[in-house]
Design an enzyme around this catalytic site. Structure first.
Site: not given
Ligand SMILES: CCCN1C[C@@H](O)[C@H](O)[C@@H](C(=O)O)C1
Length: 600
Positions: A166, A414-415, A469, A471, A475, A509, A554, A573
């Protein structure tokens, strides 16, 4: 091939001349450049600033979105006085890959868009004359390169990237280019490790040179007073009453390495600024100089209007002013290594950073989130090549950044998709191969997405601390449902607690997209009020679980992404707008973090 990644310095033995400014630039959609001899230089391109991403300088979409080969060219003068010296060009980053030519001669290629490389041009230059450097770059994405993605061809024949990540695929000569003249016999690398002994400290060092001349190492304090010296390519500097580097209370010494018998006329001299400090993980604590710390700060991006992903000292200076104002003490270089000057500023300002390789997009779900596919990322024909490049970039990252006191930890992914059994052998390889790369043995870790929990992730034994991370509030369980988001997050933390968390957990995040200036009472999603509600929710949870040792929201600022129905001209964000102005959330954190000690 020269493998030194030492940052350039200028002194009596070394010169560093930046070749920044306007270069010639052109696209090469049909890959005709080599056939047409572009490697010898060209004058029929457009002028293009360096360092800068090329994308945002164009007013037509095809150019902004261009995917494929592109060429840069410029002339540079090599003085006769440089004869007998070793001559290099150092590229601080070319995104994502490059081939370098000097006076039409191919010198070398390099894969990876966020780490430096040098080209030995001694055999190709004309002394006392103008020379031509040409860079053939390429910004295509694939599953066998970092960062991961696909490159597709539209029905009109145009190529287009499909990032599994992203952030916008800004490309070009994103960082400076240096012309270096170096002594034939020189320092190639050095390492430092530290032992604290009460008020005193020992700086253990090693120096790598390409010759046999003797080496002398000295350490000077901030006033320039030499406080310790030692002879030899390996040794220990004993520092009485050492002034330690601390979080948001930095102190830097100057290390000087001299090569040669005669101190008056050394063969080579290399100087750098170092901080005496130790980093350890002890149970669920992160210790700096044996003192527990709490990370307050951000996920960031190297991103700004006009320059795109290029390093811009003005933006960096502003970002540090904002991070100091808000009471932060740390950040993650999400999702790729940043320009070395960022680490130098973090060293000076006493910030801790988690240094991340661009191993992002190793998860098809993320690709799906951005329009990708639904299959196992760690089970594909791309893995062998990807692994080679992944560990290669981890090696260069640690080699480049190992002597910065600001570097707290190495983020190796990352993720990634860690609920897939196929991830385990890949992770084992990466963690085995990176184990001994850092002389200071700093923690190695990676971020875990919402799917990757203490119940589902197959690789939780590898990281030295956990980075989460999460959300809820955005999300999922967004808006009025945020209370379910908080309850779900607490359920997960209770499971971590019940499982017996034995390592620190840092939230790396969390947040909400927010259109600056959008207000509503009571709130709705996308308003500044709602962003504060989400961040207050996370803060309540963080304050209730002692194993949580950090909150890095984030993102520091809004940033550019691919266009899509989930993005309003980029990711919003940010706690600050893309031009670095505060949203309401900035004042929330200014209040929350400035009430706390600088390092906790
Ligand atoms: C779903 C991926 C996790 N995280 C990655 C980061 O790069 C994105 O910008 C962020 C977001 O969606 O805002 C989500």
């Amino acid at each position: 091939m020269e493998t030194s990644l030492l940052y350039p310095v200028t002194n009596d033995q070394r010169t560093d001349q930046k070749l920044d400014g306007l270069w010639q630039f052109k696209f090469d959609e049909t890959k005709q450049g080599v056939k047409d001899g572009w490697e010898t230089g060209f004058h029929d391109g457009v002028s293009m600033p360096v360092p800068a991403s090329f994308n945002d300088f164009f007013t037509d979409k095809e150019s902004r979105e261009y995917t494929g080969d592109f060429w840069y060219s410029r002339k540079f003068f090599v003085p006769s006085a440089a004869k007998g010296k070793a001559l290099f060009l150092r590229f601080d980053a070319v995104t994502h890959r490059a081939t370098i030519f000097v006076n039409g001669k191919e010198i070398r290629s390099h894969e990876g868009g966020f780490l430096p490389f040098t080209a030995d041009i001694s055999s190709a230059v004309h002394y006392g004359a103008e020379n031509t450097v040409v860079v053939k770059g390429n910004n295509e994405l694939s599953r066998e390169a970092l960062p991961a993605g696909d490159t597709i061809t539209l029905r009109n024949g145009k190529k287009m990237v499909r990032p599994f990540f992203d952030f916008y695929n800004y490309s070009g000569l994103n960082r400076s280019v240096h012309l270096l003249t170096l002594p034939q016999e020189r320092v190639l690398d050095y390492t430092t490790t530290f032992e604290l002994n009460g008020q005193d400290a020992t700086v253990n060092y090693t120096v790598t040179t390409n010759g046999d001349a003797p080496v002398t190492v000295s350490l000077a304090d901030a006033d320039g007073q030499v406080v310790a010296t030692a002879q030899g390519k390996e040794g220990a500097l004993q520092v009485k009453n050492a002034h330690l580097w601390q979080v948001r209370n930095a102190y830097l010494y100057t290390l000087t390495i001299q090569v040669g018998d005669d101190a008056q006329t050394p063969v080579d001299t290399y100087t750098d600024r170092i901080g005496i400090r130790t980093i350890k993980i002890s149970g669920t604590n992160i210790l700096v100089n044996d003192k527990p710390i709490y990370l307050k700060g951000f996920g960031r991006h190297e991103d700004s209007p006009f320059a795109g992903r290029a390093f811009d000292l003005n933006v960096e200076k502003k970002d540090f002013a904002l991070m100091k104002w808000i009471g932060a003490n740390s950040f993650r270089t999400s999702h790729y290594p940043y320009d070395e000057q960022v680490y130098k500023i973090a060293d000076e300002e006493g910030f801790l950073l988690t240094d991340e390789v661009p191993a992002v997009g190793f998860k098809m779900a993320a690709a799906a989130f951005l329009g990708g596919l639904n299959q196992s990322f760690f089970k594909g024909p791309w893995l062998k090549k990807l692994h080679e490049r992944h560990i290669d970039q981890i090696r260069d990252l640690i080699k480049r950044d190992k002597n910065h006191p600001s570097v707290l930890a190495w983020s190796l992914f990352n993720e990634p998709d860690t609920i897939d059994e196929n991830a385990v052998p890949y992770f084992k390889q990466i963690f085995d191969e990176s184990k001994d790369l850092d002389p200071q043995s700093r923690p190695r870790t990676f971020t875990l997405s919402e799917d990757d929990t203490i119940e589902t992730s197959k690789v939780l034994d590898f990281p030295d601390f956990y980075m989460l991370n999460r959300y809820p509030g955005w999300y999922h369980f967004g808006g009025y449902q945020i209370s379910d988001g908080e309850a779900g997050l607490r359920d997960e933390m209770d499971k971590w607690q019940k499982a017996g968390v034995t390592k620190p957990v840092v939230f790396t995040e969390f947040g909400a997209d927010t259109e600056a200036g959008l207000h509503k009472l009571p709130s709705v999603m996308w308003t500044e009020e709602y962003q504060v509600e989400v961040l207050k929710m996370f803060s309540r949870v963080f304050d209730d679980y002692d194993f949580i040792k950090g909150e890095q929201v984030w993102n520091l600022a809004d940033f550019q992404t691919v266009e899509g129905n989930m993005r309003v001209n980029g990711n919003k964000k940010g706690i600050f707008t893309r031009d670095r102005q505060p949203k309401e959330a900035a004042f929330f954190y200014h209040d929350r973090w400035n009430k706390l000690p600088l390092d906790y």
